[in-house]
Design a protein around this motif. Structure first.
Motif, PDB file in Angstrom:
ATOM      1  N   ILE A  40       0.714  -1.302   0.060  1.00  0.00           N
ATOM      2  CA  ILE A  40       0.100   0.068   0.220  1.00  0.00           C
ATOM      3  C   ILE A  40       0.928   1.254   0.041  1.00  0.00           C
ATOM      4  O   ILE A  40       0.509   2.111  -0.647  1.00  0.00           O
ATOM      5  CB  ILE A  40      -1.050  -0.077   1.388  1.00  0.00           C
ATOM      6  CG1 ILE A  40      -1.997  -1.105   1.060  1.00  0.00           C
ATOM      7  CG2 ILE A  40      -1.618   1.341   1.387  1.00  0.00           C
ATOM      8  CD1 ILE A  40      -2.866  -1.321   2.128  1.00  0.00           C
ATOM      9  N   LEU A  41       1.872   1.153   0.914  1.00  0.00           N
ATOM     10  CA  LEU A  41       2.957   2.158   0.860  1.00  0.00           C
ATOM     11  C   LEU A  41       3.580   2.459  -0.216  1.00  0.00           C
ATOM     12  O   LEU A  41       3.733   3.589  -0.933  1.00  0.00           O
ATOM     13  CB  LEU A  41       3.902   2.322   1.999  1.00  0.00           C
ATOM     14  CG  LEU A  41       3.369   2.252   3.544  1.00  0.00           C
ATOM     15  CD1 LEU A  41       4.328   1.841   4.412  1.00  0.00           C
ATOM     16  CD2 LEU A  41       2.746   3.644   3.732  1.00  0.00           C
ATOM     17  N   ASP A  42       3.859   1.527  -1.012  1.00  0.00           N
ATOM     18  CA  ASP A  42       4.642   1.520  -2.423  1.00  0.00           C
ATOM     19  C   ASP A  42       3.667   2.283  -3.406  1.00  0.00           C
ATOM     20  O   ASP A  42       3.968   2.988  -4.258  1.00  0.00           O
ATOM     21  CB  ASP A  42       5.048   0.240  -2.708  1.00  0.00           C
ATOM     22  CG  ASP A  42       6.146  -0.375  -1.883  1.00  0.00           C
ATOM     23  OD1 ASP A  42       6.899   0.558  -1.388  1.00  0.00           O
ATOM     24  OD2 ASP A  42       6.681  -1.491  -2.161  1.00  0.00           O
ATOM     25  N   LEU A  43       2.341   1.567  -3.411  1.00  0.00           N
ATOM     26  CA  LEU A  43       1.340   2.208  -4.038  1.00  0.00           C
ATOM     27  C   LEU A  43       0.961   3.712  -3.828  1.00  0.00           C
ATOM     28  O   LEU A  43       0.999   4.322  -4.994  1.00  0.00           O
ATOM     29  CB  LEU A  43      -0.023   1.416  -4.105  1.00  0.00           C
ATOM     30  CG  LEU A  43      -1.118   1.647  -5.029  1.00  0.00           C
ATOM     31  CD1 LEU A  43      -0.695   1.382  -6.393  1.00  0.00           C
ATOM     32  CD2 LEU A  43      -2.347   0.828  -4.657  1.00  0.00           C
ATOM     33  N   ALA A  45       3.138   5.607  -2.617  1.00  0.00           N
ATOM     34  CA  ALA A  45       4.387   6.486  -3.189  1.00  0.00           C
ATOM     35  C   ALA A  45       4.352   6.417  -4.706  1.00  0.00           C
ATOM     36  O   ALA A  45       4.525   7.638  -5.032  1.00  0.00           O
ATOM     37  CB  ALA A  45       5.536   5.637  -2.605  1.00  0.00           C
ATOM     38  N   LYS A  46       3.888   5.535  -5.293  1.00  0.00           N
ATOM     39  CA  LYS A  46       3.702   5.596  -6.843  1.00  0.00           C
ATOM     40  C   LYS A  46       2.597   6.487  -7.339  1.00  0.00           C
ATOM     41  O   LYS A  46       2.896   7.472  -8.036  1.00  0.00           O
ATOM     42  CB  LYS A  46       3.391   4.285  -7.421  1.00  0.00           C
ATOM     43  CG  LYS A  46       4.814   3.228  -7.373  1.00  0.00           C
ATOM     44  CD  LYS A  46       4.432   1.779  -8.022  1.00  0.00           C
ATOM     45  CE  LYS A  46       5.586   0.808  -7.710  1.00  0.00           C
ATOM     46  NZ  LYS A  46       5.245  -0.453  -8.502  1.00  0.00           N
ATOM     47  N   SER A  48       1.736   9.031  -5.506  1.00  0.00           N
ATOM     48  CA  SER A  48       2.106  10.392  -5.222  1.00  0.00           C
ATOM     49  C   SER A  48       3.025  10.887  -6.163  1.00  0.00           C
ATOM     50  O   SER A  48       2.855  11.780  -6.699  1.00  0.00           O
ATOM     51  CB  SER A  48       2.729  10.308  -3.839  1.00  0.00           C
ATOM     52  OG  SER A  48       3.199  11.784  -3.466  1.00  0.00           O
ATOM     53  N   GLN A  49       4.033   9.962  -6.718  1.00  0.00           N
ATOM     54  CA  GLN A  49       4.858  10.420  -7.906  1.00  0.00           C
ATOM     55  C   GLN A  49       4.134  10.552  -9.095  1.00  0.00           C
ATOM     56  O   GLN A  49       4.630  11.718  -9.832  1.00  0.00           O
ATOM     57  CB  GLN A  49       5.719   9.033  -8.031  1.00  0.00           C
ATOM     58  CG  GLN A  49       7.030   8.983  -6.814  1.00  0.00           C
ATOM     59  CD  GLN A  49       7.638   7.726  -7.267  1.00  0.00           C
ATOM     60  OE1 GLN A  49       7.607   6.972  -8.072  1.00  0.00           O
ATOM     61  NE2 GLN A  49       8.819   7.688  -6.170  1.00  0.00           N
ATOM     62  N   ASN A  50       2.935   9.911  -9.287  1.00  0.00           N
ATOM     63  CA  ASN A  50       2.258  10.294 -10.510  1.00  0.00           C
ATOM     64  C   ASN A  50       1.558  11.541 -10.485  1.00  0.00           C
ATOM     65  O   ASN A  50       1.504  11.991 -11.366  1.00  0.00           O
ATOM     66  CB  ASN A  50       1.157   8.849 -10.660  1.00  0.00           C
ATOM     67  CG  ASN A  50       2.004   7.432 -11.370  1.00  0.00           C
ATOM     68  OD1 ASN A  50       3.099   7.515 -11.832  1.00  0.00           O
ATOM     69  ND2 ASN A  50       1.368   6.437 -10.967  1.00  0.00           N
ATOM     70  N   GLU A  51       1.107  11.540  -9.177  1.00  0.00           N
ATOM     71  CA  GLU A  51       0.394  13.023  -9.111  1.00  0.00           C
ATOM     72  C   GLU A  51       1.356  13.991  -9.382  1.00  0.00           C
ATOM     73  O   GLU A  51       1.114  15.166  -9.845  1.00  0.00           O
ATOM     74  CB  GLU A  51      -0.383  13.022  -7.757  1.00  0.00           C
ATOM     75  CG  GLU A  51      -1.579  12.079  -7.372  1.00  0.00           C
ATOM     76  CD  GLU A  51      -1.985  12.217  -6.027  1.00  0.00           C
ATOM     77  OE1 GLU A  51      -1.248  12.784  -5.143  1.00  0.00           O
ATOM     78  OE2 GLU A  51      -3.156  11.778  -5.880  1.00  0.00           O
ATOM     79  N   GLN A  52       2.414  13.894  -8.576  1.00  0.00           N
ATOM     80  CA  GLN A  52       3.416  15.007  -8.909  1.00  0.00           C
ATOM     81  C   GLN A  52       3.748  15.376 -10.625  1.00  0.00           C
ATOM     82  O   GLN A  52       3.990  16.164 -10.803  1.00  0.00           O
ATOM     83  CB  GLN A  52       4.793  14.816  -8.225  1.00  0.00           C
ATOM     84  CG  GLN A  52       4.587  14.715  -6.590  1.00  0.00           C
ATOM     85  CD  GLN A  52       5.913  14.628  -5.844  1.00  0.00           C
ATOM     86  OE1 GLN A  52       6.701  14.137  -6.454  1.00  0.00           O
ATOM     87  NE2 GLN A  52       5.870  14.460  -4.670  1.00  0.00           N
ATOM     88  N   LEU A  53       3.867  13.950 -10.968  1.00  0.00           N
ATOM     89  CA  LEU A  53       4.449  14.056 -12.582  1.00  0.00           C
ATOM     90  C   LEU A  53       3.106  14.730 -13.431  1.00  0.00           C
ATOM     91  O   LEU A  53       3.325  15.528 -14.161  1.00  0.00           O
ATOM     92  CB  LEU A  53       4.596  12.513 -12.956  1.00  0.00           C
ATOM     93  CG  LEU A  53       5.861  11.850 -12.549  1.00  0.00           C
ATOM     94  CD1 LEU A  53       6.005  10.485 -13.211  1.00  0.00           C
ATOM     95  CD2 LEU A  53       7.089  12.690 -13.130  1.00  0.00           C
TER      96      LEU A  53
END
Length: 256
Positions: A40-43, A45-46, A48-53
């Motif tokens: 879940i944390l990895d998801l 994080a991903k 969040s990264q995708n949202e930032q991207l």
């Protein structure tokens, strides 16, 4: 023997085995929860990264849109400026054309004025010479007065011309016509003196014979018949082929 020795230990072994069996599912559950949390944390994080991207891409898209909008505004401003420049160019061309026309008109007017001030060649009584425009105008004005029968004005104008331009090329002709103007005024003495001065200065003038006939007429008007006859006779001798000579012959007959 060995069996006997192991029997007392069996309950403890069985208990331990039971305990292990009881603990193993719990540990397996714990391991599953940790992996799920990590997933879940990895998801997250991903995500969040995708949202930032996505946010970065949205910011880039917005920046591009703003750049395109600015570029469009700049293009529109350039079009406006270009239209203004074209209008200014067209106005400048019109102004230049107007200025050129004005310059041509000024140059033409200047040339006309210069021509009026420049000496001009004229031909009078077979003689060609150069005169100033004012000099020419003065002579023509006097002649117009004479033709119009205004002998007083003609006399004044011709006298003024001879005084103002003592070396004028009109001199001989001006004196001849001055004598005629004076005769028209019935100033026979003045006319006589003028015609004599004319003959003394230009004995070969085309109007010399006419001047001699005019002298004889003045003498006759002054009742000097003898002098008139001598003048007529001299006229016939000096200019035998002239029309004045034929008139002189008729005049002699009348005087006799």
């Amino acid at each position: 023997m060995a069996t006997r020795l192991l029997r007392p230990l069996m309950p403890a072994v069985l208990a331990a085995c039971g305990l292990w069996l009881a603990v193993s599912p719990a540990r397996a559950g714990l391991f599953d929860d940790d992996e799920a949390r990590r997933a879940i944390l990895d998801l997250r994080a991903k995500i969040s990264q995708n949202e930032q991207l996505i946010k970065q891409q949205a910011d880039q898209i917005q920046s591009l849109q703003n750049g395109l909008l600015d570029l469009g505004n700049q293009n529109e401003q350039l079009r406006t400026d270009l239209a203004k420049l074209r209008g200014q160019d067209e106005q400048m061309l019109r102004d230049m054309a107007d200025l050129q026309r004005t310059m041509r008109d000024l140059q033409a007017g200047l040339n006309d004025r210069m021509r009026k001030l420049e000496p001009q060649p004229v031909t009078v009584d077979g003689k060609t010479f150069t005169v100033d425009p004012e000099e020419k105008a003065a002579f023509e004005d006097a002649m117009n007065s004479l033709r119009g029968g205004d002998f007083d004005r003609a006399t004044t104008s011709l006298n003024s011309l001879l005084k103002r331009y003592p070396s004028t090329g009109y001199g001989d002709s001006a004196r001849y016509w001055l004598g005629n103007a004076q005769y028209g005024q019935r100033d026979y003495k003045g006319s006589l003196a003028t015609f004599k001065a004319f003959l003394a200065a230009a004995p070969d003038h085309p109007r010399a014979a006419e001047a001699m006939l005019a002298i004889a007429n003045c003498q006759a008007e002054l009742k000097d018949t003898k002098a008139a006859k001598r003048t007529l006779e001299d006229l016939i001798k000096r200019y035998p082929q002239s029309e004045a000579a034929h008139a002189a012959k008729e005049r002699l007959v009348a005087l006799k």
